[in-house]
Motif scaffolding. Structure first.
Motif, PDB file in Angstrom:
ATOM      1  N   HIS A 255       0.742  -1.208  -0.067  1.00 58.43           N
ATOM      2  CA  HIS A 255      -0.086  -0.072  -0.024  1.00 58.43           C
ATOM      3  C   HIS A 255       0.800   1.222  -0.054  1.00 58.43           C
ATOM      4  O   HIS A 255       0.329   2.345   0.268  1.00 58.43           O
TER       5      HIS A 255
ATOM      6  N   SER B 121     -14.941   1.743  -4.720  1.00 55.02           N
ATOM      7  CA  SER B 121     -14.457   1.628  -3.228  1.00 55.02           C
ATOM      8  C   SER B 121     -12.937   1.763  -3.279  1.00 55.02           C
ATOM      9  O   SER B 121     -12.270   1.154  -3.664  1.00 55.02           O
TER      10      SER B 121
ATOM     11  N   ARG C 114      -7.947   1.820   0.157  1.00 56.09           N
ATOM     12  CA  ARG C 114      -7.285   1.984   1.718  1.00 56.09           C
ATOM     13  C   ARG C 114      -8.369   1.694   2.816  1.00 56.09           C
ATOM     14  O   ARG C 114      -7.952   1.390   3.820  1.00 56.09           O
ATOM     15  N   SER C 115      -9.420   1.648   2.374  1.00 51.63           N
ATOM     16  CA  SER C 115     -10.774   1.432   3.369  1.00 51.63           C
ATOM     17  C   SER C 115     -10.839  -0.091   3.500  1.00 51.63           C
ATOM     18  O   SER C 115     -11.715  -0.402   4.556  1.00 51.63           O
ATOM     19  N   PHE C 116     -10.135  -0.897   2.769  1.00 54.28           N
ATOM     20  CA  PHE C 116     -10.428  -2.236   2.954  1.00 54.28           C
ATOM     21  C   PHE C 116      -9.925  -2.768   4.241  1.00 54.28           C
ATOM     22  O   PHE C 116      -8.845  -2.627   4.555  1.00 54.28           O
ATOM     23  N   SER C 117     -10.807  -3.793   4.871  1.00 52.89           N
ATOM     24  CA  SER C 117     -10.354  -4.653   6.137  1.00 52.89           C
ATOM     25  C   SER C 117      -9.521  -5.762   5.603  1.00 52.89           C
ATOM     26  O   SER C 117      -9.610  -6.089   4.314  1.00 52.89           O
ATOM     27  N   ILE C 118      -8.901  -6.550   6.591  1.00 49.22           N
ATOM     28  CA  ILE C 118      -8.424  -7.854   5.976  1.00 49.22           C
ATOM     29  C   ILE C 118      -9.281  -8.776   5.339  1.00 49.22           C
ATOM     30  O   ILE C 118      -8.870  -9.540   4.270  1.00 49.22           O
ATOM     31  N   SER C 119     -10.481  -9.026   6.066  1.00 46.90           N
ATOM     32  CA  SER C 119     -11.516  -9.761   5.391  1.00 46.90           C
ATOM     33  C   SER C 119     -11.904  -9.328   4.032  1.00 46.90           C
ATOM     34  O   SER C 119     -12.312 -10.085   3.118  1.00 46.90           O
ATOM     35  N   ASP C 120     -12.029  -7.900   3.806  1.00 47.96           N
ATOM     36  CA  ASP C 120     -12.448  -7.424   2.491  1.00 47.96           C
ATOM     37  C   ASP C 120     -11.262  -7.923   1.162  1.00 47.96           C
ATOM     38  O   ASP C 120     -11.661  -8.420   0.250  1.00 47.96           O
ATOM     39  N   TRP C 121     -10.092  -7.792   1.722  1.00 45.52           N
ATOM     40  CA  TRP C 121      -8.899  -8.156   0.672  1.00 45.52           C
ATOM     41  C   TRP C 121      -8.935  -9.734   0.794  1.00 45.52           C
ATOM     42  O   TRP C 121      -8.858 -10.305  -0.402  1.00 45.52           O
ATOM     43  N   SER C 122      -9.380 -10.720   1.764  1.00 46.90           N
ATOM     44  CA  SER C 122      -9.305 -12.085   1.487  1.00 46.90           C
ATOM     45  C   SER C 122     -10.511 -12.450   0.455  1.00 46.90           C
ATOM     46  O   SER C 122     -10.306 -13.261  -0.174  1.00 46.90           O
TER      47      SER C 122
END
Length: 215
Positions: free
Chosen positions: A60, A71, A74-82
């Motif tokens: 990042h 979207s 930078r607003s993504f959580s770990i679960s979002d990336w997963s």
């Protein structure tokens, strides 16, 4: 997911000397649209691996914005990336990232097990088409790099995706196998209505690219 958009993205490592930068991606506004095929060409050291790492969320260290369907990454959580890597973006890594102690089939099934996207019969069909059906139960660490490259391709295809990111996908293949791999990639991308984003610093995957970008 329908779009991946780079808006003025610049890796921090290139922040010095950016005034002289000429790129279709860095410091530009470019959108990758689902269903279209892109070739991103680069000279060594221009950030090809960095480009892939940004899309996958492994790095990042950039200014600007990276947007997935509007979207901000930078607003993504770990679960979002997963979730993104499991269902929307698949990657054929240049360095393959296979487990040498596991068999070829086990390497593919690790990811497929999460989504149940492909049957064993479908996976075995790809092994046969790519000429490595005899390596199905062989440990990857005992296979040649070219054979491993084909296993990595099957693993990348054995999941749902909107975008397939192929980083230097045919660097160790002869022309015949490169063409065969390209045909399989295109057929699966078309079946899923997906986009292919292939990167290259030399030998390119033979695909009908609609857009060519210079990194």
């Amino acid at each position: 997911m329908n779009t991946i958009m780079f808006k003025g993205v610049l890796p921090q490592v290139f922040s010095t000397g950016q005034e002289q930068m000429v790129s279709d991606v860095w410091l530009s506004d470019v959108t990758f649209q689902r269903g279209h095929h892109y070739l991103v060409e680069a000279e060594s050291g221009k950030g090809k691996s960095t480009f892939c790492s940004y899309i996958l969320g492994y790095r990042h260290d950039y200014s600007g914005q990276l947007l997935f369907d509007d979207s901000d990454a930078r607003s993504f959580s770990i679960s979002d990336w997963s979730r993104l890597r499991q269902h929307h973006v698949s990657c054929l890594f240049q360095e393959l990232r296979l487990f040498p102690e596991l068999t070829a089939y086990e390497n593919v099934e690790i990811k497929n097990h999460l989504t149940k996207h492909k049957t064993r019969q479908e996976i075995e069909m790809w092994f046969d088409m790519l000429g490595i059906s005899d390596k199905l139960n062989a440990k990857v660490g005992r296979m040649s790099f070219g054979q491993q490259q084909r296993v990595a391709l099957i693993r990348a295809l054995a999941q749902p995706f909107d975008f397939l990111l192929a980083d230097e996908p045919i660097s160790h293949l002869d022309d015949r196998n490169a063409m065969l791999m390209a045909d399989i990639v295109k057929a699966e991308a078309d079946r899923q209505g997906a986009s292919i984003i292939a990167t290259s610093i030399g030998k390119r995957m033979p695909l009908p690219y609609e857009f060519t970008l210079q990194l």
